[in-house]
Design an enzyme around this catalytic site. Sequence first.
Site, short mmCIF file in Angstrom:
data_model
loop_
_atom_site.label_atom_id
_atom_site.label_comp_id
_atom_site.label_asym_id
_atom_site.label_seq_id
_atom_site.Cartn_x
_atom_site.Cartn_y
_atom_site.Cartn_z
N ASP A 97 -18.28 -37.98 -1.61
CA ASP A 97 -19.27 -38.24 -2.65
C ASP A 97 -18.64 -38.95 -3.85
O ASP A 97 -17.41 -38.92 -4.05
CB ASP A 97 -19.88 -36.94 -3.16
CG ASP A 97 -20.76 -36.27 -2.11
OD1 ASP A 97 -20.86 -36.80 -0.99
OD2 ASP A 97 -21.33 -35.20 -2.43
N HIS A 111 -14.72 -35.58 -2.05
CA HIS A 111 -15.03 -36.61 -3.05
C HIS A 111 -13.97 -37.70 -3.03
O HIS A 111 -12.77 -37.43 -2.91
CB HIS A 111 -15.09 -36.00 -4.46
CG HIS A 111 -16.21 -35.02 -4.63
ND1 HIS A 111 -16.13 -33.70 -4.21
CD2 HIS A 111 -17.45 -35.16 -5.17
CE1 HIS A 111 -17.26 -33.07 -4.48
NE2 HIS A 111 -18.08 -33.93 -5.06
#
Length: 716
Positions: A94, A246
């Site tokens: 992400d 991430h």
Amino acid sequence: MTTPRHRARRDPRAHWFLLLLGLALLLATLTVHGLVTGLGGGSGPVAGAGDGSTPGTVAGTPGSVVAGGPVIRLDRPEPVTRAMPDRTIALTFDDGPDPRWTPRVLDVLRRHHAHATFFVVGARVNEHPDLVRRILAEGHEIGSHTFTHADLASVPGWRRDLELSLTRKAVAGATGREPTLLRPPFSSLPSALDGPEYDVLRAAAGSGHVAVLADRDTRDWQRPGVARIVRAATPAGGRGAVVLMHDGGGNRDQTVAALERLLPELTRQGYRFTTVSAGIGAPESTVPAGTGTRLSGLALRGTQLGAGWVAAGMNLLLGIALVLGVARLAIQVVCAQRHVRRVRRRTGHQPEVRAPVSVIVPAYNEAANIAATVRSLVASAYPALEVIVVDDGSSDGTADIVERMRLRGVRVIRQANAGKPAALNTGIRAARADLLVLVDGDTVFQPDTVYRLVQGFADPTVGAISGNTKVANRRRLLGRWQHLEYVIGFNLDRRMYDVLECMPTIPGAIGAFRREVLRAVGGVPGDTLAEDTDLTMAVLRAGWRVVYEEAAIAWTEAPSTLRQLWRQRYRWCYGTMQAMWKHRHALREPGAGGRLGRRGLPYLTVFQILLPLAAPAVDVFALYGLLFLPWSSLVLAWVGLLLLQAVTAGYALRLDRERLGPLWALPLQQVVYRQVMYLVVVQSVVTAVIGNRLRWHRMVRTGEAAALVAAGPPRG
């Protein structure tokens, strides 16, 4: 019938609409920049709080979703969830793409022949479209993580729809394809999905999105350590999993290091790493984008990049303005100190000037103050003084008032209305003395003003001398603001100009000239609206020195309403620009003219034209800062600048032997008065650019300067 000397069209007004429109567009552009750069990161809670009725459920979310797989389709009557098969891991990343960490993540995946799904932030896609193209080119999958990393459960419906639409367009503009997978920011596991978040996923399903949450949330954005990230990403008992990690939003070195350990370890255990769609056997999730969507994406990227350039330009402009402002204050203070030392050295070491002086007072409808002006001049402690009042066609009995006074040494000359320069030239021709003092009809002198004003003529190189103008009507707020401006701005500037030998303006309220100087420059010019500035520049270009005498004090009546202030400053500003253009050739002249051209004119250009023109944009940038920057930093910066100005103002007031009481009005002056002065410059520049001729605006006098004769100088 008399033909007016200047014909003038109405003042231009359309530019105010254009200015407001431009400032609104600037604020909108900066807002775009603020939204796309103030992005957060991270994921939501690992587990949601249940309603207490059924373990493992969350209020407002169907139990089948809470207990189901992380891939959720909600475009059917009943929710459908899917999970990864055993020994299958879908790594998901992400908050990217990030120019530093996304390439490193991709490099690790390529070395280990693994594929993953990247949930990208639309604004960052616009910044780094090449990285998105690389993601797809290397066999990975793209999903949406909204355009600005917004919490979709807490924003209005229109904002939610816009976030998803803009992200699809951004990806389409970069790759030619649209994503259909969606991971809402701050989401985590299905078990943490509450009612509002579930409603968001249902609404997004209406625009063709499939939600992807996670089985394993590594919470790597908290930087818990490589070992903990690896443990959090490892499924138990050979199960499959969607793993949340991430590649953007902060320092991701631990994530990269964890991947280097995780991929070979789980590969040895028989795991395969694939995309979300491939893991559940679904078709490719991105679909070809239409031409309109692609063009919209390109336009969106251009807008975002343009907003970034504008913000960078505003940062640069603000930095330049701050540096110039601080440098100006420093130079003013240093020059003021040098001026003080120069005055002290000069005191008692130069011959006394007692030559005859002619004081010329041009007057047009000055009935409110003319008697006080003339009385103050006659009361001067100077041995040889004549006063010449030139009545320029007054209709209020100005000349009659002076004649009825029957004062010795006072002459009245009447002429048809021809303007202030013509009245001054009439008085100059009629004067008997070789030293001339030019005084406005609303100005009151102190007894020693004339004496102190002319002492500088002991130096044969001095051709003209500026006195110290003070505001008489300073009891009200507008008067206090002008009082501060006169003391801090005008008089500090005059001390600086004196030291740098480039004085551009001797104020019409009080100035002394040698007759031979006025004769050499052709008298007082009448082709600009700032005849005092025009004349002073001409004196410098003729090779004479122009100096400032701070002890020669004249009290003048300042405008008492904003309308009068606007008209006065509009004329001053426009006239000053006329004079600057008229004397532009001083830039390449030697001597005193060259000092004016290479010191005075650039200073006026920067601080009286360019920076005021930029001020409205800087104020909009300050508003942008209030919306998107930490208030503590802004308040600290503003207070710091205000304190710096207050210290400088206090120093200037002390130099002028004034009380410090008016300093309380300084913050309000910066917020209100300053804006009016900047808008005056805007109006003046527009008037000059379109070639309009500004009419002479006469200020309505109230007689407050006259009251000084009886009451004495104001205090505070």
